[in-house]
Structures are given as structure tokens and as C-alpha cells.
Design a protein around this motif. Sequence first.
Motif, short mmCIF file in Angstrom:
data_model
loop_
_atom_site.label_atom_id
_atom_site.label_comp_id
_atom_site.label_asym_id
_atom_site.label_seq_id
_atom_site.Cartn_x
_atom_site.Cartn_y
_atom_site.Cartn_z
N SER A 63 93.87 43.24 7.15
CA SER A 63 94.98 43.16 8.11
C SER A 63 96.30 42.74 7.49
CB SER A 63 94.64 42.16 9.21
OG SER A 63 94.59 40.84 8.68
N GLY A 64 96.24 42.04 6.37
CA GLY A 64 97.45 41.46 5.79
C GLY A 64 97.80 40.12 6.40
N HIS A 65 97.00 39.65 7.37
CA HIS A 65 97.24 38.38 8.06
C HIS A 65 96.55 37.25 7.29
CE1 HIS A 65 97.79 40.88 11.98
NE2 HIS A 65 98.74 41.09 11.10
N THR A 66 97.16 36.84 6.21
CA THR A 66 96.55 35.88 5.29
C THR A 66 96.71 34.44 5.76
OG1 THR A 66 98.59 35.82 4.01
CG2 THR A 66 96.90 37.39 3.29
N GLN A 67 95.93 33.58 5.11
CA GLN A 67 96.00 32.15 5.36
C GLN A 67 96.27 31.44 4.03
OE1 GLN A 67 92.20 31.27 7.16
NE2 GLN A 67 92.92 31.88 9.19
N ILE A 85 96.37 25.35 7.08
CA ILE A 85 96.88 26.61 6.54
C ILE A 85 98.23 27.02 7.13
CG2 ILE A 85 94.59 27.54 5.97
CD1 ILE A 85 96.00 29.12 8.89
N ASP A 86 98.87 27.93 6.42
CA ASP A 86 100.04 28.63 6.91
C ASP A 86 99.56 30.05 7.21
OD1 ASP A 86 102.56 29.66 7.49
OD2 ASP A 86 103.17 29.76 5.39
N GLN A 87 99.43 30.37 8.49
CA GLN A 87 98.90 31.66 8.94
C GLN A 87 100.01 32.69 9.01
OE1 GLN A 87 95.57 32.60 10.04
NE2 GLN A 87 96.54 34.60 9.93
N SER A 88 99.78 33.84 8.37
CA SER A 88 100.71 34.96 8.52
C SER A 88 100.06 35.95 9.48
CB SER A 88 101.00 35.58 7.15
OG SER A 88 100.41 36.83 6.99
N GLY A 89 100.75 36.30 10.57
CA GLY A 89 100.16 37.17 11.59
C GLY A 89 99.13 36.42 12.40
N GLY A 90 98.28 37.16 13.11
CA GLY A 90 97.25 36.54 13.94
C GLY A 90 96.01 36.19 13.14
N ALA A 91 95.36 35.13 13.56
CA ALA A 91 94.13 34.71 12.89
C ALA A 91 92.91 35.46 13.41
CB ALA A 91 93.91 33.21 13.07
N CYS A 92 92.96 35.92 14.66
CA CYS A 92 91.80 36.54 15.29
C CYS A 92 91.81 38.06 15.13
CB CYS A 92 91.76 36.17 16.77
SG CYS A 92 90.26 36.76 17.60
N TYR A 96 94.70 38.15 18.67
CA TYR A 96 95.28 36.89 19.16
C TYR A 96 95.66 35.97 18.01
CZ TYR A 96 94.11 38.15 23.91
OH TYR A 96 94.06 38.78 25.12
N GLU A 97 96.60 35.10 18.31
CA GLU A 97 97.04 34.11 17.32
C GLU A 97 95.87 33.23 16.89
OE1 GLU A 97 100.83 31.20 16.89
OE2 GLU A 97 99.86 31.22 18.84
N SER A 98 94.99 32.88 17.84
CA SER A 98 93.85 32.02 17.58
C SER A 98 92.58 32.68 18.12
CB SER A 98 94.04 30.67 18.29
OG SER A 98 92.85 29.90 18.27
N CYS A 99 91.48 32.44 17.46
CA CYS A 99 90.19 32.92 17.98
C CYS A 99 89.81 32.18 19.27
CB CYS A 99 89.09 32.72 16.94
SG CYS A 99 89.28 33.78 15.50
N PHE A 100 90.40 31.02 19.49
CA PHE A 100 90.11 30.21 20.68
C PHE A 100 91.17 30.50 21.75
CE2 PHE A 100 88.31 28.12 17.00
CZ PHE A 100 87.01 27.91 17.41
N LYS A 112 98.56 37.08 22.40
CA LYS A 112 98.21 38.25 21.61
C LYS A 112 99.42 38.59 20.75
CE LYS A 112 95.43 42.31 21.80
NZ LYS A 112 94.56 43.12 22.60
N VAL A 113 99.20 38.68 19.42
CA VAL A 113 100.32 38.86 18.50
C VAL A 113 100.30 40.19 17.76
CG1 VAL A 113 100.77 36.39 18.23
CG2 VAL A 113 99.14 37.52 16.71
N PHE A 114 99.19 40.95 17.88
CA PHE A 114 99.14 42.29 17.29
C PHE A 114 98.06 43.12 17.98
CE2 PHE A 114 95.95 40.09 14.73
CZ PHE A 114 94.98 41.06 14.47
N GLU A 115 98.16 44.42 17.82
CA GLU A 115 97.18 45.35 18.37
C GLU A 115 96.16 45.70 17.28
OE1 GLU A 115 96.36 46.47 21.31
OE2 GLU A 115 97.97 45.25 22.16
#
Length: 120
Positions: A63-67, A85-92, A96-100, A112-115
Motif C-alpha cells: 500500500s505504501g502506508h508505512t510505519q 510509530i509515525d503512520q503514513s496513510g491508513g493503518a488498516c 481506515y486510519e485504525s483497525c479499531f 476512512k482515509v483511503f479506498e
Amino acid sequence: MTDVTLAFDDNEYIPAVAQDAESGEVLMLAYVTEAALEKTRETGYAHYYSRSRDELWKKGGTSGHTQEIEEIRVDCDGDALLYRIDQSGGACHTGYESCFHRTLDGEEVGEKVFEPDDVY
């Protein structure tokens, strides 16, 4: 490798909670092996062990959404880690930004931060 003793279970992994270092929000839970932890420390980016795929993986490899790791903490029993961590993009992986991102009653509380279809 570490100055503390880690209590890896019979499957040779322990849980790692990823927490946003700035906001304190818990973003996800995954598992690490000694190899994943070593790679994390070596690169400065979160690496985990996929139990379903039986392989080491870098968060954001697809995804490119690194931590990026700010700090790694160990719990009192040595059987769990906290990745600050410093999260780039969504973690889930669901976007979504968070899995929770939902309550036990099913209420959506996260952003929700990406499709996923655009990323995977």
C-alpha cells in the motif's frame, strides 16, 4: 539483539501494538517474530509476521502506508511489544486510519482515509 528477554510463545511470535506516537491512538495489532523485530530495528520501519501467509512482511510494502518506528517498548512480562510509530496513510487494510474503527455494537467510529480497491 535486545537488552531485555522477550517471551516468544510456542509459535515463536509475540503481539505488537502499533500506536501513533503523536496522538496516542492505537492503530493496529499484529505479531512479530525475532526476525521481524530484527528487520524493524535494522530498517526503522515496522515489520511483522503474517500468521495466515506464514511470512515476514513490511507494513506498507504493497500500500505504501508505512510505519516509521519512533520507539519500541516492551511490557512488564516481556511477552508483548508497543511500536510507537509515525503512520503514513491508513493503518488498516480496509481503508481506515485504525483497525479499531468500530465499536462492539458495530458503530463506525473511525475515519476512512483511503479506498482499498485503489490501493490493493
